[in-house]
Design a protein around this motif. Structure first.
Motif, PDB file in Angstrom:
ATOM      1  N   ALA A   7      39.124  27.872  36.862  1.00 32.25           N
ATOM      2  CA  ALA A   7      40.313  28.707  36.743  1.00 32.25           C
ATOM      3  C   ALA A   7      40.043  30.110  37.261  1.00 32.25           C
ATOM      4  O   ALA A   7      40.892  30.711  37.930  1.00 32.25           O
ATOM      5  CB  ALA A   7      40.765  28.757  35.290  1.00 32.25           C
ATOM      6  N   LYS A   8      38.874  30.635  36.961  1.00 32.01           N
ATOM      7  CA  LYS A   8      38.499  31.975  37.428  1.00 32.01           C
ATOM      8  C   LYS A   8      38.501  32.027  38.949  1.00 32.01           C
ATOM      9  O   LYS A   8      39.036  32.968  39.537  1.00 32.01           O
ATOM     10  CB  LYS A   8      37.119  32.326  36.877  1.00 32.01           C
ATOM     11  CG  LYS A   8      36.599  33.686  37.282  1.00 32.01           C
ATOM     12  CD  LYS A   8      35.258  33.977  36.666  1.00 32.01           C
ATOM     13  CE  LYS A   8      34.174  33.123  37.290  1.00 32.01           C
ATOM     14  NZ  LYS A   8      32.814  33.534  36.939  1.00 32.01           N
ATOM     15  N   LEU A  10      40.103  29.989  41.059  1.00 29.94           N
ATOM     16  CA  LEU A  10      41.453  29.764  41.578  1.00 29.94           C
ATOM     17  C   LEU A  10      42.284  31.040  41.523  1.00 29.94           C
ATOM     18  O   LEU A  10      42.987  31.377  42.487  1.00 29.94           O
ATOM     19  CB  LEU A  10      42.150  28.640  40.816  1.00 29.94           C
ATOM     20  CG  LEU A  10      41.652  27.235  41.099  1.00 29.94           C
ATOM     21  CD1 LEU A  10      42.360  26.229  40.205  1.00 29.94           C
ATOM     22  CD2 LEU A  10      41.860  26.881  42.556  1.00 29.94           C
ATOM     23  N   ILE A  11      42.217  31.743  40.410  1.00 26.54           N
ATOM     24  CA  ILE A  11      42.961  32.995  40.271  1.00 26.54           C
ATOM     25  C   ILE A  11      42.473  34.024  41.285  1.00 26.54           C
ATOM     26  O   ILE A  11      43.259  34.752  41.898  1.00 26.54           O
ATOM     27  CB  ILE A  11      42.846  33.544  38.835  1.00 26.54           C
ATOM     28  CG1 ILE A  11      43.504  32.584  37.841  1.00 26.54           C
ATOM     29  CG2 ILE A  11      43.464  34.931  38.727  1.00 26.54           C
ATOM     30  CD1 ILE A  11      44.969  32.347  38.063  1.00 26.54           C
ATOM     31  N   VAL A  14      43.899  33.101  44.702  1.00 27.61           N
ATOM     32  CA  VAL A  14      45.323  33.438  44.805  1.00 27.61           C
ATOM     33  C   VAL A  14      45.495  34.945  44.984  1.00 27.61           C
ATOM     34  O   VAL A  14      46.304  35.396  45.808  1.00 27.61           O
ATOM     35  CB  VAL A  14      46.089  32.939  43.556  1.00 27.61           C
ATOM     36  CG1 VAL A  14      47.487  33.513  43.494  1.00 27.61           C
ATOM     37  CG2 VAL A  14      46.144  31.419  43.550  1.00 27.61           C
ATOM     38  N   ALA A  15      44.728  35.724  44.240  1.00 28.17           N
ATOM     39  CA  ALA A  15      44.830  37.182  44.348  1.00 28.17           C
ATOM     40  C   ALA A  15      44.406  37.665  45.735  1.00 28.17           C
ATOM     41  O   ALA A  15      45.076  38.509  46.344  1.00 28.17           O
ATOM     42  CB  ALA A  15      43.981  37.844  43.273  1.00 28.17           C
ATOM     43  N   TRP A  46      37.029  32.098  46.525  1.00 29.74           N
ATOM     44  CA  TRP A  46      36.686  30.878  45.782  1.00 29.74           C
ATOM     45  C   TRP A  46      35.183  30.705  45.682  1.00 29.74           C
ATOM     46  O   TRP A  46      34.645  30.453  44.621  1.00 29.74           O
ATOM     47  CB  TRP A  46      37.276  29.654  46.462  1.00 29.74           C
ATOM     48  CG  TRP A  46      38.730  29.437  46.196  1.00 29.74           C
ATOM     49  CD1 TRP A  46      39.500  30.058  45.257  1.00 29.74           C
ATOM     50  CD2 TRP A  46      39.586  28.532  46.878  1.00 29.74           C
ATOM     51  NE1 TRP A  46      40.783  29.601  45.330  1.00 29.74           N
ATOM     52  CE2 TRP A  46      40.866  28.659  46.305  1.00 29.74           C
ATOM     53  CE3 TRP A  46      39.394  27.633  47.912  1.00 29.74           C
ATOM     54  CZ2 TRP A  46      41.946  27.916  46.736  1.00 29.74           C
ATOM     55  CZ3 TRP A  46      40.477  26.897  48.340  1.00 29.74           C
ATOM     56  CH2 TRP A  46      41.734  27.026  47.757  1.00 29.74           C
ATOM     57  N   THR A  49      33.371  33.779  43.687  1.00 26.83           N
ATOM     58  CA  THR A  49      33.721  33.798  42.271  1.00 26.83           C
ATOM     59  C   THR A  49      33.176  32.572  41.548  1.00 26.83           C
ATOM     60  O   THR A  49      32.746  32.675  40.402  1.00 26.83           O
ATOM     61  CB  THR A  49      35.250  33.871  42.095  1.00 26.83           C
ATOM     62  OG1 THR A  49      35.736  34.969  42.840  1.00 26.83           O
ATOM     63  CG2 THR A  49      35.624  34.054  40.652  1.00 26.83           C
TER      64      THR A  49
END
Length: 61
Positions: A7-8, A10-11, A14-15, A46, A49
Motif C-alpha cells: 500500500a505504501k 502504491l500510494i 500515485v503521488a 514503486w 518505496t
C-alpha cells in the motif's frame, strides 16, 4: 510481504505520477517525453518505496 509495504508503494506511485502529470499538462499538451517521465516517476516511486523497510514499532508503553 506485508500489505502495508504494498500500500505504501502504491500510494507513492500515485503521488509521483499525478505530480508529473499535473506538471506535464500545464501547456495542455502531453508529449511522448512527458509520458515517459510520468511512467518513470511511477516506476521509480514503486521500486524505491517498496525497497525501503517500514520502521519497527516498539511495544514500550
Amino acid at each position: 510481504m506485508r500489505i502495508a509495504s504494498i500500500a505504501k508503494s502504491l500510494i507513492a506511485g500515485v503521488a509521483a505520477g499525478s505530480a508529473a502529470a499535473v506538471t506535464a499538462a500545464q501547456d495542455n499538451v502531453i508529449t511522448t517525453g512527458e509520458g515517459v517521465t510520468m511512467a518513470l516517476a511511477v516506476l521509480g516511486a514503486w521500486g524505491i518505496t517498496y525497497a525501503v523497510p517500514n520502521r519497527k514499532t516498539s511495544n514500550i508503553q
